[in-house]
Each structure stands twice: as structure tokens, then as C-alpha cells.
Design an enzyme around this catalytic site. Structure first.
Site, short mmCIF file in Angstrom:
data_model
loop_
_atom_site.label_atom_id
_atom_site.label_comp_id
_atom_site.label_asym_id
_atom_site.label_seq_id
_atom_site.Cartn_x
_atom_site.Cartn_y
_atom_site.Cartn_z
N HIS A 165 0.80 -1.35 0.10
CA HIS A 165 0.06 0.11 -0.12
C HIS A 165 0.69 1.12 0.03
O HIS A 165 1.89 1.17 0.48
CB HIS A 165 -1.12 -0.13 1.10
CG HIS A 165 -0.62 0.21 2.67
ND1 HIS A 165 -0.02 1.13 3.02
CD2 HIS A 165 -0.21 -0.95 3.54
CE1 HIS A 165 0.50 1.04 4.10
NE2 HIS A 165 0.41 -0.27 4.53
N ASP A 216 -0.33 4.29 1.04
CA ASP A 216 -0.57 5.50 1.81
C ASP A 216 -0.06 5.14 3.07
O ASP A 216 0.44 4.15 3.62
CB ASP A 216 -2.13 5.71 1.97
CG ASP A 216 -2.78 4.32 2.73
OD1 ASP A 216 -2.35 3.19 2.03
OD2 ASP A 216 -3.64 4.43 3.56
N GLU A 266 3.91 -6.38 3.87
CA GLU A 266 3.82 -5.51 5.51
C GLU A 266 5.00 -6.01 6.31
O GLU A 266 5.66 -7.11 6.10
CB GLU A 266 2.57 -5.91 5.83
CG GLU A 266 1.15 -5.42 5.44
CD GLU A 266 0.94 -3.74 5.82
OE1 GLU A 266 1.94 -3.57 6.65
OE2 GLU A 266 0.11 -3.38 5.28
N GLU A 278 -5.14 1.67 2.45
CA GLU A 278 -5.12 0.62 3.24
C GLU A 278 -5.06 1.12 4.66
O GLU A 278 -5.66 0.45 5.51
CB GLU A 278 -4.06 -0.26 3.12
CG GLU A 278 -3.82 -1.49 3.81
CD GLU A 278 -3.09 -1.43 5.14
OE1 GLU A 278 -3.34 -2.18 5.86
OE2 GLU A 278 -2.68 -0.24 5.62
N GLU A 279 -4.63 2.10 5.07
CA GLU A 279 -4.61 2.62 6.48
C GLU A 279 -5.95 3.13 7.07
O GLU A 279 -6.06 3.49 8.27
CB GLU A 279 -3.63 3.76 6.71
CG GLU A 279 -2.17 3.46 6.66
CD GLU A 279 -1.55 2.60 7.45
OE1 GLU A 279 -2.27 2.21 8.29
OE2 GLU A 279 -0.26 2.09 7.05
N HIS A 304 3.68 3.64 12.44
CA HIS A 304 2.79 4.74 12.59
C HIS A 304 3.54 5.37 13.74
O HIS A 304 2.54 6.43 14.51
CB HIS A 304 1.66 4.04 13.30
CG HIS A 304 0.88 3.24 12.46
ND1 HIS A 304 -0.57 2.59 12.34
CD2 HIS A 304 0.98 2.81 11.21
CE1 HIS A 304 -0.99 2.09 11.46
NE2 HIS A 304 0.07 2.16 10.65
N ASP A 332 6.26 1.12 6.90
CA ASP A 332 5.19 0.66 6.58
C ASP A 332 4.49 1.57 5.41
O ASP A 332 3.88 2.64 5.71
CB ASP A 332 4.20 0.74 7.84
CG ASP A 332 2.85 0.38 7.79
OD1 ASP A 332 2.48 -0.42 6.74
OD2 ASP A 332 2.02 0.79 8.60
#
Length: 387
Positions: free
Chosen positions: A76, A78, A168, A140-141, A362, A108
Site C-alpha cells: 500500500h 498510503d 507488510e 489501506e490505512e 505509525h 510501513d
């Protein structure tokens, strides 16, 4: 960008694009599309309703031109916000230090995408009997909202894929299962009134609280009775209420209350089954109670996003292949969600394996180790060679 760009250069370019989910990712997608096109690789996009975000799918054909079958590399594009986080460096400038790359998305999961893109020239020179596919998604997030549009288009095009690796962050270890994730918004509509006239109102906050307590009771039930899978760090399905808003003044009975809840279900325990228990309580107990106070009271529950759980088969060719290439035979399951369940739902055997550690994702000063990217590069080389 053209061929012979290193993974470090690719990572600097990708991190330099602020693709926080609230923003467009078109600049990043177009950069990848143009780089592939410069190497003779066609790709197609699927966009959101506004055309502001896109998924990209590309196929590096087998030596004989075959485009069916083979392995997809999924990632992903984003990233999560940096708002309120205390970063030592600019989160959107790649910063190397102490054998690590710092920046939003390094872990990520732009590190995986950068490594895959850097290897495209090499993949194109290899003699393979099977193709390699690149599947890069948006949003995705925020609940895996973008990938379903790409997967629907794959079905429409009758594209066959033998297996998928979702990159991931797993520390380049094999993850064979994860929980599903389901996100909901609940809006409780009562009737406002002056707080001195309680019988003439219908307190939306109080009735929302009853539903929230029921959700917690249901969560406690799964905690106490299972089902359980002890391969997970949290061995049962979980439900939480995570955000709430309501009321306009301290002396006014609130007519509206809104809250968000989510549940993360074990594979084999359908999310629909959990939501049905919540809806049953609303329909049979809570709403009739509200409507005794105010006949027009209502409760609206909206499903915002969901991603199915993953339970990879140990007998699937992609599982056996990735285990052999990584020499990792441990059964590893995680509580966080990925897009892997979506590919599996389409009938594509899928596992999760990528550079970086989820513990770094994150957070402020997100990073990926140089060694992890090197391990990913070696893994993808061996994966391509195996085809």
C-alpha cells in the site's frame, strides 16, 4: 525515473511524497507508472470516485510473454498522519543514521515497494516461466478501502495469479494469518429538550451509553469464552469503542450522539456474526426502549470499512515457497490487519512477509534497518529466480 535506480533512491523518492491517507497518492502512482513505462512495462490504474487516488497493477511477463499465473508483490502506498508526533527529523525526507532509514512510511510500507521497484530491471532480464505482478494500493490505512477496486478489476480482466506476497513489516518473517478488521459508525438520534424538562426529551448520549456497554459486555464474552487461537498475542476476537461525540450544552438533553467502534475477528469467526449480535440488541431491546420515550427515535449503524481475516494454507505453493526461501517454518499470526485477506478472498493464496518491524510503524521517527531492506532484496531475487 528510469531503470537502475537503487532501492535507497527509490525509498527517498517515495518517502518524499506525503501520501497520508487524507491526501492524494497520484504523484507517487504516476511516478511508478512512468518508471515502469520507461522500461517497457504497461500498467493500469483504478481510481476512487474523485480520481484523486489510484491503485496500480503491472505485470512483468514471463520470458515467453505469458502474463497469467505467477506471483504478485502487494504493497500500500498510503501512510498514517504525523500530526502531533515529535519527530527528530523531517518525516517526509529520508534520513539515514546508525544503519537505519528514518521517515514516514520507511517501515510501513514504502521500503518494500522501493525494493521491488529497484529490482524491476533485473526481473525483466531474468528468464522466468512465470510472470511477476506489482499491485500497489491506496487507503489501506483507513480500512483497506482502495484495494477492492483493483481486485474487482482483476476479476473483470480474468487475470490469474498463483500466489501473492503482501510486504507488510514482519521482520522478513512469514506471517500466515491475521485477524479481520471491521470499522463502524453508530449515530443515535433522540430528541433534544431543556434539561429541566427531562420527560419531554430522549437522551441520545444515555442510550448510546447503553449500546456501548453492551458492546463491552460482548467483548468480555469473547475474552472469557473464546474461541481462542493461542498463536496470536491476543488470542480471541476483540471489540472496542474508540471515539464518541454528542451534546451541545450542559443544560440541554442531547438529541444526537455519534460513536465509532471496531472489532477484530479471528479467522473462522465471520465478522457478520459479531455485528449481528450488536444489531440484534439494537433492534430488540434498545430501540424499542428509546421509542417509548420518542416514537421517531432511531439508531443508524454504518459500516465504514472492513478487511477480511487471513488464514493461509500451509499446503499452498506460495506458503511452501516463501518458507523455503526464508528458512522460516514458525507458525506466526498477528492481530493487525492487512490486504492479504482480500487477495485470499479472491481465491489467490497469500502470505505476509516484508522488511521492518510493525512495532516501528505509525510512530514518530519511524525507521527501517538497512539490513532489513537488504534481506528483502535477497528474498525477492530468490523469489523471482524460483519462477
Amino acid at each position: 525515473m528510469t531503470s537502475n535506480i537503487t532501492k535507497e533512491e527509490w525509498l527517498a523518492t517515495l518517502v518524499g511524497m506525503d501520501t497520508t491517507s487524507r491526501n492524494s497518492n497520484m504523484g507517487l502512482i504516476e511516478t511508478i507508472r512512468d518508471a515502469l513505462s520507461a522500461q517497457g512495462v504497461d500498467s493500469w490504474l483504478t481510481t476512487d470516485d474523485k480520481g484523486a487516488k489510484a491503485n496500480l497493477f503491472a505485470t512483468l511477463p514471463a520470458s515467453d510473454g505469458q502474463t497469467q499465473g505467477g506471483v504478485a508483490l502487494s504493497g500500500h502506498t498510503d501512510v498514517v498522519p504525523v500530526d502531533g508526533q515529535d519527530w527528530a527529523t523531517d518525516p517526509f525526507v529520508l534520513s539515514p543514521a546508525q544503519d537505519r532509514f528514518y521517515g514516514r512510511g520507511t517501515c510501513d510500507m514504502k521500503g518494500f515497494i522501493a525494493t521491488a521497484m529497484a529490482l524491476v530491471p533485473e526481473f525483466l532480464q531474468q528468464k522466468r516461466s512465470k510472470p511477476i505482478h506489482l499491485a500497489f494500493s491506496y487507503d489501506e490505512e483507513v480500512g483497506c478501502a482502495g484495494a477492492p477496486f483493483m481486485l474487482k478489476e482483476l476479476q473483470k480482466r480474468n487475470q490469474k495469479i498463483d500466489g501473492c506476497v503482501v510486504g507488510e513489516p514482519t521482520g522478513m518473517r512469514v506471517v500466515v494469518a491475521h485477524k479481520g478488521i471491521n470499522l463502524f459508525t453508530c449515530r443515535v438520534h433522540g430528541k433534544a429538550a431543556h434539561s429541566s424538562l427531562t420527560p419531554f426529551g430522549c437522551n441520545a448520549i444515555e442510550h448510546a451509553a447503553r449500546l456501548i456497554c453492551h458492546i463491552r459486555d460482548l467483548a468480555d464474552h469473547y475474552r472469557d469464552t473464546g474461541p481462542y487461537d493461542n498463536h496470536y498475542d491476543v488470542a480471541y476476537s476483540t471489540i472496542t469503542t474508540n471515539k464518541i461525540a454528542g451534546g451541545i450544552a450542559v443544560n440541554t438533553i442531547p438529541g444526537e450522539c455519534q460513536f465509532n467502534y471496531e472489532f477484530r475477528n479471528l479467522p473462522g469467526m465471520p465478522g457478520e456474526q459479531i455485528q449481528a449480535k450488536i444489531q440484534e440488541y439494537v433492534n430488540n431491546e434498545l430501540l424499542p426502549r428509546m421509542q417509548k420515550e420518542y416514537p421517531d427515535a432511531r439508531i443508524d449503524i454504518t459500516a465504514n470499512a472492513s478487511a477480511p481475516a487471513l488464514e493461509a494454507s500451509e499446503q499452498a505453493a506460495i506458503t511452501e515457497l516463501v518458507r523455503a526461501l526464508t528458512q522460516d517454518h514458525e507458525t506466526r499470526k498477528v492481530a493487525y490487519g492487512t490486504e492479504a485477506g482480500l487477495f485470499q478472498q479472491l481465491g489467490i493464496p497469500t502470505i505476509v512477509c516484508g522488511p521492518g518491524l510493525i512495532e516501528q510503524a505509525h510512530k514518530p521517527d519511524e525507521f527501517v534497518d538497512f539490513s532489513q531492506l537488504n534481506d528483502c532484496e535477497n528474498f525477492l531475487r530468490k523469489l523471482s529466480a524460483s519462477l
